[in-house]
Design an enzyme around this catalytic site. Structure first.
Site, short mmCIF file in Angstrom:
data_model
loop_
_atom_site.label_atom_id
_atom_site.label_comp_id
_atom_site.label_asym_id
_atom_site.label_seq_id
_atom_site.Cartn_x
_atom_site.Cartn_y
_atom_site.Cartn_z
CG ASP A 43 24.93 26.39 -12.70
OD1 ASP A 43 24.29 25.94 -11.73
OD2 ASP A 43 24.37 26.85 -13.72
CE1 TYR A 48 20.72 24.93 -18.35
CE2 TYR A 48 22.90 24.84 -17.37
CZ TYR A 48 21.67 25.45 -17.49
OH TYR A 48 21.40 26.57 -16.75
CE LYS A 73 20.89 26.01 -13.02
NZ LYS A 73 21.96 25.64 -13.93
CG HIS A 106 16.23 24.77 -14.53
ND1 HIS A 106 17.02 23.98 -15.33
CD2 HIS A 106 16.51 26.03 -14.91
CE1 HIS A 106 17.75 24.74 -16.13
NE2 HIS A 106 17.45 25.99 -15.90
CB ILE A 238 27.61 30.46 -12.63
CG1 ILE A 238 26.18 31.06 -12.70
CG2 ILE A 238 27.86 29.82 -11.27
CD1 ILE A 238 25.08 30.02 -12.65
CE LYS A 240 28.66 28.84 -23.54
NZ LYS A 240 28.84 29.49 -24.87
NE ARG A 246 35.09 35.81 -25.50
CZ ARG A 246 34.05 35.92 -26.33
NH1 ARG A 246 33.08 35.02 -26.29
NH2 ARG A 246 34.01 36.91 -27.20
P1 NDP Z 1 26.97 34.80 -19.40
O1 NDP Z 1 26.67 36.12 -18.81
O2 NDP Z 1 27.82 33.86 -18.68
O3 NDP Z 1 27.55 35.05 -20.87
C1 NDP Z 1 27.93 34.00 -21.69
C2 NDP Z 1 28.18 34.58 -23.07
O4 NDP Z 1 29.26 35.50 -23.03
C3 NDP Z 1 28.55 33.55 -24.09
O5 NDP Z 1 28.04 34.00 -25.36
C4 NDP Z 1 30.08 33.60 -24.11
O6 NDP Z 1 30.55 33.20 -25.37
C5 NDP Z 1 30.34 35.06 -23.84
N1 NDP Z 1 31.54 35.33 -23.03
C6 NDP Z 1 32.02 34.60 -22.01
N2 NDP Z 1 33.09 35.19 -21.45
C7 NDP Z 1 33.28 36.34 -22.14
C8 NDP Z 1 34.23 37.37 -22.03
N3 NDP Z 1 35.19 37.34 -21.10
N4 NDP Z 1 34.15 38.41 -22.90
C9 NDP Z 1 33.18 38.45 -23.85
N5 NDP Z 1 32.24 37.50 -24.00
C10 NDP Z 1 32.29 36.44 -23.14
O7 NDP Z 1 25.53 34.18 -19.74
P2 NDP Z 1 24.83 32.77 -19.64
O8 NDP Z 1 23.44 33.04 -20.02
O9 NDP Z 1 25.58 31.72 -20.33
O10 NDP Z 1 24.79 32.45 -18.08
C11 NDP Z 1 25.86 31.82 -17.40
C12 NDP Z 1 25.39 30.55 -16.76
O11 NDP Z 1 24.26 30.77 -15.94
C13 NDP Z 1 24.92 29.47 -17.74
O12 NDP Z 1 25.97 28.82 -18.42
C14 NDP Z 1 24.14 28.57 -16.81
O13 NDP Z 1 25.03 27.77 -16.05
C15 NDP Z 1 23.44 29.60 -15.95
N6 NDP Z 1 22.10 29.95 -16.48
C16 NDP Z 1 21.01 29.56 -15.73
C17 NDP Z 1 19.74 29.84 -16.14
C18 NDP Z 1 18.61 29.42 -15.29
O14 NDP Z 1 17.44 29.50 -15.72
N7 NDP Z 1 18.83 28.97 -14.06
C19 NDP Z 1 19.46 30.56 -17.39
C20 NDP Z 1 20.66 30.95 -18.10
C21 NDP Z 1 21.92 30.67 -17.63
P3 NDP Z 1 31.70 32.07 -25.57
O15 NDP Z 1 31.24 30.80 -24.95
O16 NDP Z 1 31.82 32.01 -27.06
O17 NDP Z 1 32.92 32.64 -24.91
#
Ligand code: NDP
Length: 294
Positions: A43, A48, A73, A106, A238, A240, A246
């Protein structure tokens, strides 16, 4: 990999790798790692700034293109019928693909909804022409969906919204369910609850005692419990990460099951506090920015 069937009949892997806030220079490695580990859904978004690197990783992988589900998006600055058709061209060129699996708007632009509708009509045209396999929306609330359904013909396949135990948006999830729109959770492990912008009093949902207790009971991590919670509610998730361990951990969620009581305990964590922008307030003046041609 578990798949979900979209209202158009298209199959989508239930779990994908999100790449929001993954810097372009780290995106290729993250997507490569994910594909090697077995992810088949990525995604991204025009906004981005990393579609090019997503496409490079996909092309360089040994996985056939048709086995990978690419979701991206259109940003609000590219709304309007012709502008959105061109937005597709920009994304497809950066991704290096002829066809995008799922293309979504988006955000709604509530104060300029005609432009939002025109953008969605462009998605309908792209669907009819086979340039995309499914179309949908993101951050649409029930009122926005009602207005969109009234003005257009194709029911969105997906609504991607903020969903984690601290903010579950039950009204919009119910609306989606009633209309055959798949709920897709952004911040599925509550990432936004530990972004700095969430506020000084922020508390990560990963550290919530109810989450850590359930994680310990299953010998799984808090993140795995939250992903399981989303999947067992029938949602797409999805998560990240840019870290190998992780990315692997977040995929390793298909060998255990939460009980009904555990699901209910997580459901009970609702705080009513939204982490992302209030969808009703999104405007071009506040959030518009040009998406580069290349
Ligand atoms: P997530 O809930 O996916 O959390 C991501 C965060 O958690 C990062 O800081 C990551 O750090 C950390 N992390 C990842 N895996 C672990 C784990 N197993 N244990 C502990 N920490 C972990 O949040 P996001 O906001 O990134 O959302 C995910 C996706 O959703 C985005 O990447 C995007 O594709 C989408 N999105 C869409 C939006 C929209 O408006 N449509 C808005 C926001 C997000 P690190 O990378 O250092 O591991």
């Amino acid at each position: 990999m578990q798949t979900l069937t979209l209202n158009s009949g298209v199959q989508m892997p239930a779990l994908g790798l999100g790449v929001f806030q993954t810097p372009p220079q780290e995106t290729r490695a993250a997507v490569t790692t994910a594909l090697e580990l077995g992810y088949r859904h990525i995604d991204t978004a025009a906004a981005y700034g990393n579609e090019r690197e997503v496409g490079e990783a996909i092309r360089d992988s040994k996985v056939p293109r048709h086995d990978i589900f690419i979701e991206t998006k259109i940003w609000i600055s590219d709304y309007g019928y012709d502008a959105t058709l061109h937005g597709f061209d920009k994304s497809a060129a950066k991704l290096g693909v002829d066809q995008i699996d799922l293309l979504i708007l988006h955000q709604a632009l509530p104060s300029d909804f005609d432009r939002t509708v025109a953008a969605y009509r462009a998605l309908e045209k792209l669907l009819a022409d086979g340039r995309v396999r499914a179309i949908g929306v993101s951050n649409f609330m029930a009122d926005h969906l009602t207005a969109l359904l009234d003005a257009t013909s194709v029911v969105p396949a997906v609504n991607q919204v903020e969903i984690h135990p601290y903010f579950q948006q039950r009204a919009v999830l119910d609306f989606d369910d009633q209309h055959g729109i798949l709920n897709q959770a952004w911040s599925p492990i509550g990432g936004i609850t530990f972004y700095p912008g969430y506020g000084e009093d922020r508390k990560s949902v990963l550290e919530d005692p109810a989450v850590t207790r359930i994680a310990e009971a299953h010998g799984k991590s808090p993140a795995q419990v939250l992903l399981r919670w989303g999947l067992q509610h029938g949602r797409s998730v999805i998560p990240k990460s840019t870290r190998h361990e992780r990315i692997a951990e977040n995929l390793d969620v298909f060998d255990f099951e939460l009980t009904a009581d555990e699901l209910a305990a997580l459901d009970a964590l609702e705080t009513g506090r939204r982490g992302g922008p209030e969808p009703e307030t999104v405007t071009l003046a506040a959030y518009g920015r040009a998406i580069p041609e290349a």
